[in-house]
Scaffold this active site. Structure first.
Site, PDB file in Angstrom:
ATOM      1  N   ASN A  80       0.558 -26.245   7.603  1.00  0.00           N
ATOM      2  CA  ASN A  80       1.040 -27.654   8.375  1.00  0.00           C
ATOM      3  C   ASN A  80       1.730 -28.369   7.242  1.00  0.00           C
ATOM      4  O   ASN A  80       1.516 -28.236   6.017  1.00  0.00           O
ATOM      5  CB  ASN A  80       0.332 -28.339   9.344  1.00  0.00           C
ATOM      6  CG  ASN A  80      -1.026 -28.957   8.526  1.00  0.00           C
ATOM      7  OD1 ASN A  80      -0.803 -29.643   7.574  1.00  0.00           O
ATOM      8  ND2 ASN A  80      -2.169 -28.497   8.759  1.00  0.00           N
ATOM      9  N   PHE A  97      -8.332 -39.387  12.062  1.00  0.00           N
ATOM     10  CA  PHE A  97      -6.894 -39.794  12.152  1.00  0.00           C
ATOM     11  C   PHE A  97      -6.223 -38.790  13.406  1.00  0.00           C
ATOM     12  O   PHE A  97      -7.010 -37.974  13.851  1.00  0.00           O
ATOM     13  CB  PHE A  97      -6.136 -39.251  10.911  1.00  0.00           C
ATOM     14  CG  PHE A  97      -5.563 -40.270  10.080  1.00  0.00           C
ATOM     15  CD1 PHE A  97      -6.848 -40.865   9.283  1.00  0.00           C
ATOM     16  CD2 PHE A  97      -4.543 -40.726   9.626  1.00  0.00           C
ATOM     17  CE1 PHE A  97      -6.639 -41.660   8.409  1.00  0.00           C
ATOM     18  CE2 PHE A  97      -4.325 -41.936   9.145  1.00  0.00           C
ATOM     19  CZ  PHE A  97      -5.310 -42.362   8.091  1.00  0.00           C
ATOM     20  N   LYS A 120      -8.622 -38.981  22.604  1.00  0.00           N
ATOM     21  CA  LYS A 120      -9.324 -38.445  21.145  1.00  0.00           C
ATOM     22  C   LYS A 120     -10.578 -38.957  20.646  1.00  0.00           C
ATOM     23  O   LYS A 120     -11.380 -38.670  20.137  1.00  0.00           O
ATOM     24  CB  LYS A 120      -8.210 -38.047  20.200  1.00  0.00           C
ATOM     25  CG  LYS A 120      -8.319 -37.180  19.371  1.00  0.00           C
ATOM     26  CD  LYS A 120      -7.143 -36.557  18.412  1.00  0.00           C
ATOM     27  CE  LYS A 120      -6.218 -35.621  19.119  1.00  0.00           C
ATOM     28  NZ  LYS A 120      -5.099 -35.242  18.301  1.00  0.00           N
TER      29      LYS A 120
END
Ligand code: CTP
Length: 398
Positions: free
Chosen positions: A206, A326, A340
């Site tokens: 990524n 994060f 999350k």
């Protein structure tokens, strides 16, 4: 905040030297003890008498102005809690980077074992020179704190990057370093995007640059902590760096370091999937128009750590550890972040909007929202990743 601290200011020969007169006053107003040393060239821009009056101390210039049994450069280095080199010229930066000690200032830096802040100021073309950039990078990798010069109208008539950063920034930076908690913690911080091999020449990854994780590790280190950076990006730092590649490598390293950690920050962009069977040979093109790769889930490192912490806390075998995750989102930032933090079970979640081009991936800037497990939310406005890192560390330690 700086009362009683011993600040050693080294001035090298650039026009921004005149600004340091005000910097000395700012430190004095905070009741700090200030000592000043100059390179001989600095005296073309400021006088010894001015600096002496403002600092209320003798100003050091020559290495052999011996007043004591100790060589002068060693006494300066021993007495100070921090050294600030401002302005740092291209010449002085390069000498420090190569260990040259040809004047009092460069000799003192060489003997200095405590934090050193370097605030460069020079013409934009000099700053741009790859040799100078290389020297600055080298110094940063050795643990010197480099304060980025600012852009604007330069004294030489050019418009560009090279102005000394603000005096407030130098003062704040020194205060942050000197007022770090004093209680050393062990930080384990991950950075970069994991790389999942498909075959010997191809991989899945990524766009993460690792800059946010590295900035966090640098800040934690500058605040006097033990730091372990587990990174997919190759960096040289004065603290421990473990280079990893895949999510599984990262998990192994994290699990080992977690044992003795006080705080873990998962800033890395971990690939959620990897190919089920990595080919040992390069995959050859066939006559088919499509190719199917079967992907399987990678371990969720963060979630695993949170579960481990819960178990260990229940059994009372380990002390509490702060776990920070994060969250990279391209839409519905807060909604997804709230979900999350519950799903992962971490103490804090730093939410990043990756759809914005001016922040996030590969940028030197970021703008984040910090969520905590009790539902608290704090937004940090756009700032350099180093400033954001400092704020994050402050928030998670409050
Ligand atoms: N993370 C992890 N292990 C994974 C995936 C993510 O430890 N296999 C960590 C990241 O380092 C980050 C946090 O989990 O601290 C959230 O990562 P993110 O990619 O935003 O979330 P995912 O759980 O991967 O969910 P999704 O990609 O569906 O948003």
């Amino acid at each position: 905040m700086l009362s009683g601290k011993n600040i050693l200011i080294g001035i090298s020969g650039g026009i921004a030297a005149y600004k340091i007169c005000e910097l000395i006053r700012m430190f004095k107003r905070q009741n700090a003890n200030v000592r000043v040393i100059c390179t001989p060239n600095a005296l073309n821009f400021v006088t010894k008498l001015t600096l002496q009056n403002l600092s209320q101390n003798e100003v050091g210039i020559q290495e052999f102005d011996v007043a004591d049994f100790k060589p002068e450069h060693i006494s300066y280095a021993d007495e100070a809690d921090i050294m600030i080199i401002a302005p740092a010229t291209a010449n002085t930066i390069s000498k420090i980077a190569t260990g040259i000690c040809d004047n009092l200032l460069t000799s003192v830096v060489c003997a200095f074992k405590k934090p050193v802040i370097i605030a460069p100021a020079m013409n934009c073309n000099m700053l741009d020179n790859p040799v100078i950039q290389g020297n600055l990078k080298k110094l940063a990798s050795l643990g010197y704190k480099i304060l980025e010069p600012e852009s604007g109208f330069l004294a030489c008539g050019y418009e560009g990057k090279g102005r000394l950063c603000s005096l407030e920034k130098i003062l704040e930076e020194a205060a942050a370093i000197l007022n770090s908690t004093g209680t050393k913690k062990k930080y384990v911080i991950t950075a970069g995007g994991t790389v999942e091999d498909i075959d010997p020449v191809r991989y899945i990854s990524n766009y993460s640059s690792g800059k946010m994780g590295i900035a966090l590790a640098d800040e934690a280190f500058f605040q006097g902590n033990d730091v372990v950076l587990i990174s997919t990006v190759d960096v040289k730092r004065p603290y421990k760096v473990i280079k990893v590649k895949s999510a599984q490598d990262m998990q192994n390293a994290v699990n080992e370091e977690f044992e003795t950690a006080d705080c873990i920050i998962m800033a890395a962009a971990v690939a959620d999937y990897r190919v089920k069977t990595k080919s040992d040979q390069k995959i050859k093109k066939t006559n088919d128009d499509s190719l199917t790769l079967e992907l399987i889930k990678n371990p969720d490192i963060l979630k695993g750590l949170c579960e481990r912490k819960k178990e260990e806390m229940l059994k009372q075998v380990k002390h509490d550890r702060i776990i920070v995750g994060f969250c990279a989102e391209s839409e519905n930032l807060l909604e997804n972040a709230r979900e999350k933090i519950q799903k992962k079970g971490c103490d804090f979640l730093i939410a990043n909007d990756i759809s914005r081009k001016d922040i996030g991936f590969s940028s030197d800037y970021n703008e984040v929202t910090i969520l905590d497990k009790t539902g608290g939310i704090k937004k940090l406005e756009r700032a350099s990743k180093n400033e954001i890192a400092r704020e994050i560390l402050k928030e998670i330690n409050e």
